[in-house]
Design a protein around this motif. Structure first.
Motif, PDB file in Angstrom:
ATOM      1  N   ARG A 177       6.627   9.657   8.158  1.00  0.00           N
ATOM      2  CA  ARG A 177       7.575   8.609   7.796  1.00  0.00           C
ATOM      3  C   ARG A 177       9.000   9.054   8.117  1.00  0.00           C
ATOM      4  NH1 ARG A 177       4.986   3.735   6.934  1.00  0.00           N
ATOM      5  NH2 ARG A 177       3.002   4.124   5.867  1.00  0.00           N
ATOM      6  N   ARG A 178       9.896   8.087   8.256  1.00  0.00           N
ATOM      7  CA  ARG A 178      11.283   8.422   8.582  1.00  0.00           C
ATOM      8  C   ARG A 178      11.984   9.158   7.450  1.00  0.00           C
ATOM      9  NH1 ARG A 178      13.995   3.305  11.847  1.00  0.00           N
ATOM     10  NH2 ARG A 178      12.659   3.444  13.708  1.00  0.00           N
ATOM     11  N   LEU A 179      11.572   8.869   6.209  1.00  0.00           N
ATOM     12  CA  LEU A 179      12.240   9.487   5.068  1.00  0.00           C
ATOM     13  C   LEU A 179      11.257   9.565   3.915  1.00  0.00           C
ATOM     14  CD1 LEU A 179      15.077  10.568   4.330  1.00  0.00           C
ATOM     15  CD2 LEU A 179      15.614   8.315   3.400  1.00  0.00           C
ATOM     16  N   ASP A 180      11.308  10.655   3.174  1.00  0.00           N
ATOM     17  CA  ASP A 180      10.489  10.787   1.977  1.00  0.00           C
ATOM     18  C   ASP A 180      11.326  11.409   0.875  1.00  0.00           C
ATOM     19  OD1 ASP A 180      10.552  13.560   2.524  1.00  0.00           O
ATOM     20  OD2 ASP A 180       8.663  13.488   3.616  1.00  0.00           O
ATOM     21  N   LEU A 181      10.728  11.576  -0.300  1.00  0.00           N
ATOM     22  CA  LEU A 181      11.475  12.063  -1.462  1.00  0.00           C
ATOM     23  C   LEU A 181      12.016  13.466  -1.232  1.00  0.00           C
ATOM     24  CD1 LEU A 181      10.441  11.511  -5.135  1.00  0.00           C
ATOM     25  CD2 LEU A 181      11.057  13.800  -4.388  1.00  0.00           C
ATOM     26  N   VAL A 182      11.238  14.317  -0.619  1.00  0.00           N
ATOM     27  CA  VAL A 182      11.684  15.689  -0.375  1.00  0.00           C
ATOM     28  C   VAL A 182      12.896  15.701   0.551  1.00  0.00           C
ATOM     29  CG1 VAL A 182      11.054  17.884   0.683  1.00  0.00           C
ATOM     30  CG2 VAL A 182       9.427  16.709  -0.817  1.00  0.00           C
ATOM     31  N   ARG A 183      12.812  15.001   1.666  1.00  0.00           N
ATOM     32  CA  ARG A 183      13.929  14.999   2.623  1.00  0.00           C
ATOM     33  C   ARG A 183      15.145  14.262   2.066  1.00  0.00           C
ATOM     34  NH1 ARG A 183      11.340  12.536   7.667  1.00  0.00           N
ATOM     35  NH2 ARG A 183       9.597  12.094   6.255  1.00  0.00           N
ATOM     36  N   LEU A 184      14.914  13.198   1.290  1.00  0.00           N
ATOM     37  CA  LEU A 184      16.039  12.475   0.696  1.00  0.00           C
ATOM     38  C   LEU A 184      16.853  13.380  -0.215  1.00  0.00           C
ATOM     39  CD1 LEU A 184      17.504   9.734   0.103  1.00  0.00           C
ATOM     40  CD2 LEU A 184      15.904   9.455  -1.795  1.00  0.00           C
ATOM     41  N   ASN A 185      16.171  14.116  -1.075  1.00  0.00           N
ATOM     42  CA  ASN A 185      16.871  14.943  -2.056  1.00  0.00           C
ATOM     43  C   ASN A 185      17.448  16.225  -1.468  1.00  0.00           C
ATOM     44  OD1 ASN A 185      16.576  13.866  -5.049  1.00  0.00           O
ATOM     45  ND2 ASN A 185      14.717  13.296  -3.945  1.00  0.00           N
ATOM     46  N   GLY A 222       0.799  -1.208   0.000  1.00  0.00           N
ATOM     47  CA  GLY A 222       0.000   0.000   0.000  1.00  0.00           C
ATOM     48  C   GLY A 222       0.836   1.265   0.000  1.00  0.00           C
ATOM     49  N   ALA A 223       0.163   2.389  -0.208  1.00  0.00           N
ATOM     50  CA  ALA A 223       0.840   3.680  -0.264  1.00  0.00           C
ATOM     51  C   ALA A 223       1.495   4.023   1.061  1.00  0.00           C
ATOM     52  CB  ALA A 223      -0.143   4.776  -0.655  1.00  0.00           C
ATOM     53  N   LEU A 224       2.692   4.603   0.994  1.00  0.00           N
ATOM     54  CA  LEU A 224       3.420   5.018   2.186  1.00  0.00           C
ATOM     55  C   LEU A 224       3.135   6.471   2.560  1.00  0.00           C
ATOM     56  CD1 LEU A 224       6.910   3.420   1.413  1.00  0.00           C
ATOM     57  CD2 LEU A 224       5.083   2.508   2.848  1.00  0.00           C
ATOM     58  N   GLY A 225       2.611   7.235   1.612  1.00  0.00           N
ATOM     59  CA  GLY A 225       2.350   8.643   1.853  1.00  0.00           C
ATOM     60  C   GLY A 225       0.868   8.960   1.831  1.00  0.00           C
ATOM     61  N   ARG A 250       0.166   5.844  -6.607  1.00  0.00           N
ATOM     62  CA  ARG A 250       0.495   5.315  -5.283  1.00  0.00           C
ATOM     63  C   ARG A 250       1.683   6.093  -4.737  1.00  0.00           C
ATOM     64  NH1 ARG A 250       0.320  -0.984  -4.890  1.00  0.00           N
ATOM     65  NH2 ARG A 250      -1.611  -0.395  -5.933  1.00  0.00           N
ATOM     66  N   ASP A 251       1.437   6.815  -3.679  1.00  0.00           N
ATOM     67  CA  ASP A 251       2.415   7.759  -3.139  1.00  0.00           C
ATOM     68  C   ASP A 251       3.456   7.030  -2.278  1.00  0.00           C
ATOM     69  OD1 ASP A 251       3.728  10.077  -2.391  1.00  0.00           O
ATOM     70  OD2 ASP A 251       2.241  10.649  -0.885  1.00  0.00           O
ATOM     71  N   GLY A 252       4.385   6.373  -2.966  1.00  0.00           N
ATOM     72  CA  GLY A 252       5.414   5.598  -2.284  1.00  0.00           C
ATOM     73  C   GLY A 252       4.915   4.203  -1.970  1.00  0.00           C
ATOM     74  N   PHE A 253       5.832   3.219  -2.064  1.00  0.00           N
ATOM     75  CA  PHE A 253       5.444   1.839  -1.790  1.00  0.00           C
ATOM     76  C   PHE A 253       6.678   0.963  -1.654  1.00  0.00           C
ATOM     77  CE2 PHE A 253       5.327   2.632  -6.379  1.00  0.00           C
ATOM     78  CZ  PHE A 253       6.167   1.635  -6.882  1.00  0.00           C
ATOM     79  N   LEU A 254       6.454  -0.225  -1.116  1.00  0.00           N
ATOM     80  CA  LEU A 254       7.472  -1.266  -1.017  1.00  0.00           C
ATOM     81  C   LEU A 254       7.072  -2.414  -1.931  1.00  0.00           C
ATOM     82  CD1 LEU A 254       7.714  -1.138   2.844  1.00  0.00           C
ATOM     83  CD2 LEU A 254       9.675  -0.696   1.346  1.00  0.00           C
ATOM     84  N   ALA A 255       8.056  -3.119  -2.496  1.00  0.00           N
ATOM     85  CA  ALA A 255       7.791  -4.260  -3.364  1.00  0.00           C
ATOM     86  C   ALA A 255       8.909  -5.282  -3.225  1.00  0.00           C
ATOM     87  CB  ALA A 255       7.658  -3.815  -4.826  1.00  0.00           C
TER      88      ALA A 255
END
Length: 209
Positions: free
Chosen positions: A63-71, A14-17, A43-48
């Motif tokens: 969440r511990r980390l997202d695209l904004v904070r990663l970049n 499922g979506a993480l965001g 789907r706003d982020g996911f695991l596979a």
């Protein structure tokens, strides 16, 4: 949406965001960025692949980390210029990153800071992962870790106690689970030292423990 996106989401969790319907910066090139917006809009982020692949939600404060904070993380400074022009959006089981660069999708080998071609577009990236989740996402490592220790914790990836590039073994005895941001901080220093080392030099790094 492309058939490879549909197939990837079919095997993902499922979506993480909280949901995404905005616009991302065209750091990696407009065409590829629009494709990433389409994927994350569904789907706003996911695991596979048993959590081997982590696609980051765009902006997920819980969440511990997202695209904004990663970049925008301080870890990029450790790689000097090697992160310029890259929009990071996903990670494999062993802490390498997937990114947009110009009109291509690339793999950022985080122990060395080397950028490797991955696919001509994002649907091609998804198709490549689906065709070989073991080689492209590190599925066997996530599977073995989960069998021995349970699923990976949120925001964490696997790394070597002794770096793989310094002959660390790709086995459970050498693997450990750490937050991805911590892994990248360590590996940025490692990558810089590798690039600055003269030919034939023996590099000594403290273990990540």
């Amino acid at each position: 949406m492309s058939s490879s996106f549909d197939a990837l989401l079919d095997v993902a969790g499922g979506a993480l965001g909280p949901g995404f319907a905005g616009a991302l910066p065209d750091i990696g090139g407009a065409a590829r960025t629009r494709e990433l917006e389409q994927l994350l809009g569904h789907r706003d982020g996911f695991l596979a692949f048993e959590d081997a692949l982590l696609v980051f939600p765009v902006d997920a404060p819980t969440r511990r980390l997202d695209l904004v904070r990663l970049n925008n993380g301080d870890w990029t400074a450790g790689y000097w210029h090697r992160c310029e022009g890259l929009l990071f959006f996903a990670a494999d089981a062993l802490g390498d990153l997937f990114a947009l660069q110009g009109d291509k999708v690339v793999r950022f080998v985080s122990e060395t800071g080397v950028v490797e071609p991955m696919a001509d577009d994002l649907p091609g990236w998804a198709a490549r992962l689906l065709a070989d989740p073991a080689g492209e996402a590190g599925w066997p490592f996530a599977h073995a870790w989960a069998a021995a220790h349970g699923p990976l914790e949120e925001g964490s990836r696997l790394t070597g106690k002794r770096p793989f590039v310094l002959d660390g073994a790709f086995d459970l005895d050498n693997l450990q689970q750490r937050p991805l941001a911590e892994i990248l901080d360590y590996r940025g220093n490692l990558a810089t030292r590798l690039h600055e080392a003269p030919p034939g030099a023996i590099l000594h790094m403290p273990t990540l423990s």
